[in-house]
Design a protein around this motif. Structure first.
Motif, PDB file in Angstrom:
ATOM      1  N   LEU A  36      -4.487  27.378  24.652  1.00 20.25           N
ATOM      2  CA  LEU A  36      -3.619  27.586  25.811  1.00 20.25           C
ATOM      3  C   LEU A  36      -4.090  26.702  26.956  1.00 20.25           C
ATOM      4  N   PRO A  37      -3.171  26.232  27.786  1.00 20.64           N
ATOM      5  CA  PRO A  37      -3.566  25.400  28.928  1.00 20.64           C
ATOM      6  C   PRO A  37      -4.231  26.244  30.001  1.00 20.64           C
ATOM      7  N   PRO A  38      -5.028  25.654  30.870  1.00 17.34           N
ATOM      8  CA  PRO A  38      -5.619  26.407  31.984  1.00 17.34           C
ATOM      9  C   PRO A  38      -4.535  27.060  32.830  1.00 17.34           C
ATOM     10  N   GLY A  39      -4.772  28.309  33.207  1.00 19.45           N
ATOM     11  CA  GLY A  39      -3.810  29.032  34.020  1.00 19.45           C
ATOM     12  C   GLY A  39      -2.721  29.723  33.250  1.00 19.45           C
ATOM     13  N   ALA A  40      -2.710  29.620  31.912  1.00 24.15           N
ATOM     14  CA  ALA A  40      -1.693  30.306  31.123  1.00 24.15           C
ATOM     15  C   ALA A  40      -1.811  31.809  31.328  1.00 24.15           C
ATOM     16  N   ALA A  41      -0.660  32.492  31.403  1.00 30.09           N
ATOM     17  CA  ALA A  41      -0.635  33.936  31.631  1.00 30.09           C
ATOM     18  C   ALA A  41      -0.799  34.673  30.305  1.00 30.09           C
ATOM     19  N   VAL A  42      -1.801  35.547  30.241  1.00 29.14           N
ATOM     20  CA  VAL A  42      -2.132  36.298  29.023  1.00 29.14           C
ATOM     21  C   VAL A  42      -2.145  37.779  29.363  1.00 29.14           C
ATOM     22  N   LEU A  43      -1.510  38.586  28.521  1.00 32.35           N
ATOM     23  CA  LEU A  43      -1.384  40.024  28.772  1.00 32.35           C
ATOM     24  C   LEU A  43      -2.091  40.835  27.704  1.00 32.35           C
TER      25      LEU A  43
ATOM     26  N   ALA B 227       2.289  33.724  28.106  1.00 32.40           N
ATOM     27  CA  ALA B 227       2.114  32.789  27.004  1.00 32.40           C
ATOM     28  C   ALA B 227       1.592  33.493  25.761  1.00 32.40           C
ATOM     29  N   LEU B 228       0.846  34.570  25.959  1.00 32.65           N
ATOM     30  CA  LEU B 228       0.265  35.323  24.839  1.00 32.65           C
ATOM     31  C   LEU B 228       0.196  36.787  25.229  1.00 32.65           C
ATOM     32  N   VAL B 229       0.615  37.662  24.322  1.00 31.71           N
ATOM     33  CA  VAL B 229       0.482  39.106  24.503  1.00 31.71           C
ATOM     34  C   VAL B 229      -0.421  39.625  23.394  1.00 31.71           C
ATOM     35  N   TYR B 230      -1.459  40.359  23.800  1.00 29.10           N
ATOM     36  CA  TYR B 230      -2.416  40.935  22.857  1.00 29.10           C
ATOM     37  C   TYR B 230      -2.207  42.439  22.764  1.00 29.10           C
TER      38      TYR B 230
ATOM     39  N   GLU C  31      12.119  39.198  24.632  1.00 30.56           N
ATOM     40  CA  GLU C  31      11.698  38.908  25.998  1.00 30.56           C
ATOM     41  C   GLU C  31      10.823  37.674  26.146  1.00 30.56           C
ATOM     42  N   MET C  32      10.014  37.365  25.150  1.00 35.78           N
ATOM     43  CA  MET C  32       9.055  36.272  25.310  1.00 35.78           C
ATOM     44  C   MET C  32       9.694  34.927  24.979  1.00 35.78           C
ATOM     45  N   ALA C  33       9.158  33.883  25.572  1.00 32.79           N
ATOM     46  CA  ALA C  33       9.680  32.545  25.333  1.00 32.79           C
ATOM     47  C   ALA C  33       9.384  32.118  23.899  1.00 32.79           C
ATOM     48  N   PRO C  34      10.353  31.463  23.240  1.00 33.49           N
ATOM     49  CA  PRO C  34      10.066  30.928  21.904  1.00 33.49           C
ATOM     50  C   PRO C  34       8.850  30.001  21.943  1.00 33.49           C
ATOM     51  N   GLY C  35       7.990  30.175  20.966  1.00 33.47           N
ATOM     52  CA  GLY C  35       6.768  29.380  20.921  1.00 33.47           C
ATOM     53  C   GLY C  35       5.566  30.048  21.536  1.00 33.47           C
ATOM     54  N   SER C  36       5.780  31.149  22.268  1.00 33.69           N
ATOM     55  CA  SER C  36       4.642  31.904  22.793  1.00 33.69           C
ATOM     56  C   SER C  36       4.052  32.756  21.672  1.00 33.69           C
ATOM     57  N   TRP C  37       3.017  33.532  22.000  1.00 32.26           N
ATOM     58  CA  TRP C  37       2.208  34.130  20.942  1.00 32.26           C
ATOM     59  C   TRP C  37       2.101  35.647  21.075  1.00 32.26           C
ATOM     60  N   LEU C  38       2.146  36.315  19.931  1.00 29.28           N
ATOM     61  CA  LEU C  38       1.886  37.749  19.829  1.00 29.28           C
ATOM     62  C   LEU C  38       0.669  37.920  18.928  1.00 29.28           C
ATOM     63  N   VAL C  39      -0.379  38.546  19.457  1.00 32.47           N
ATOM     64  CA  VAL C  39      -1.643  38.695  18.724  1.00 32.47           C
ATOM     65  C   VAL C  39      -1.939  40.181  18.581  1.00 32.47           C
ATOM     66  N   SER C  40      -2.194  40.606  17.351  1.00 37.67           N
ATOM     67  CA  SER C  40      -2.432  42.020  17.062  1.00 37.67           C
ATOM     68  C   SER C  40      -3.764  42.191  16.358  1.00 37.67           C
ATOM     69  N   LEU C  41      -4.565  43.109  16.859  1.00 37.80           N
ATOM     70  CA  LEU C  41      -5.814  43.457  16.186  1.00 37.80           C
ATOM     71  C   LEU C  41      -5.544  44.548  15.174  1.00 37.80           C
ATOM     72  N   ALA C  42      -5.938  44.324  13.951  1.00 37.80           N
ATOM     73  CA  ALA C  42      -5.930  45.304  12.858  1.00 37.80           C
ATOM     74  C   ALA C  42      -4.592  45.459  12.158  1.00 37.80           C
ATOM     75  N   PHE C  43      -3.467  45.429  12.876  1.00 38.88           N
ATOM     76  CA  PHE C  43      -2.193  45.808  12.262  1.00 38.88           C
ATOM     77  C   PHE C  43      -1.209  44.642  12.257  1.00 38.88           C
ATOM     78  N   GLU C  44      -0.532  44.473  11.107  1.00 42.88           N
ATOM     79  CA  GLU C  44       0.437  43.401  10.930  1.00 42.88           C
ATOM     80  C   GLU C  44       1.793  43.779  11.515  1.00 42.88           C
TER      81      GLU C  44
END
Length: 267
Positions: free
Chosen positions: A117-124, A182-185, A203-216
């Motif tokens: 991710l670029p510097p300053g990217a918004a991560v939730l 840019a990324l939601v965890y 809701e999220m922009a195409p190409g952004s990221w969804l990251v999940s711990l443990a569950f698919e």
């Protein structure tokens, strides 16, 4: 030290701390304040336990022991104080979501290599609890603009104090918009992953990221999978075009940075 934190020694330590808080508070503030102080210690200590039944045992251990031995001459309504405290920490509205399971230390190691991710990217961190996920995200993305959402206001307050580097607010993770990130965890539960995927798709922009711990995410093909920690893998998904299917076989490093949201995330 790690041996002392294992079950059931961890529960015993919390109960002893609760009794100590009770003994110290009684002569200073009276029986009701002592009960509340000890229950607070037990409830806070229970957040470190997993699964849910251990958390419940640790939380109710002190008030139950006090009630059974009749150590305190308290009015009957006073025993509602521990329950009220638990509801504040973990309100009914959030029971359909995951319990307060902390993200293990090092669980997101290698994430930045797979999803640069670029510097300053918004991560939730959606459902940030006490902030362990935010700490892991900060280790992965030290230059990102980190945000946290937590429905329980005591947990949100504690997380805000613990993670001063992040913007933490009390909000329903399902009602708050994800479109500026840019990324939601997530560290949720299997039953809620389909809902999370649909929210990300809408809701999220195409190409952004969804990251999940443990569950698919059911029906989505992950772009990458990291080993995670304690046998809990990290699943990495890229958000497809709205109305389209999940992106098949895309490289986790294949999208450009130009379309990723930066510091203008919703607050």
């Amino acid at each position: 030290m790690s041996l002392l934190l294992r079950w059931p020694l961890s529960a015993v330590l919390v109960w002893l701390a609760a009794w100590l808080a009770h003994a110290l508070a009684w002569p200073l503030a009276g029986p009701l304040a002592a009960l509340l102080a000890a229950s607070l210690v037990g409830a806070a200590g229970s957040l470190l336990e997993r699964p849910w039944w251990r958390r419940a045992l640790v939380a109710v251990g002190f008030p139950l022991a006090l009630l059974l031995q009749g150590a305190a001459a308290l009015p009957s309504w006073a025993w509602l104080l521990p329950l009220a405290l638990l509801l504040l920490l973990y309100p009914l509205h959030a029971w359909r979501d995951a319990p307060v399971f902390p993200t293990p230390r090092g669980a997101l190691a290698g994430l930045a290599g797979r999803v640069p991710l670029p510097p300053g990217a918004a991560v939730l961190d959606a459902g940030c609890g006490l902030g362990d996920g935010l700490l892991a995200l900060r280790a992965a993305y030290p230059q990102a603009a980190l945000h946290g959402l937590e429905w329980s206001w005591p947990l949100a307050l504690l997380c805000r104090l613990r993670c001063r580097f992040a913007h933490v607010r009390r909000a329903d993770l399902w009602a708050a918009p994800w479109g500026g990130y840019a990324l939601v965890y997530l560290f949720q539960r299997p039953e809620s992953m389909a809902r999370a995927a649909e929210k990300a798709r809408q809701e999220m922009a195409p190409g952004s990221w969804l990251v999940s711990l443990a569950f698919e995410v059911p029906g989505w093909a992950p772009q990458a999978r990291l080993p995670g920690s304690a046998g809990q893998p990290v699943w990495i998904y890229q958000v497809p075009e709205r109305g389209g299917g999940p992106p098949p076989g895309m490289s986790a490093t294949g999208s450009g940075h130009a379309s990723l949201p930066r510091r203008g995330a919703p607050t």
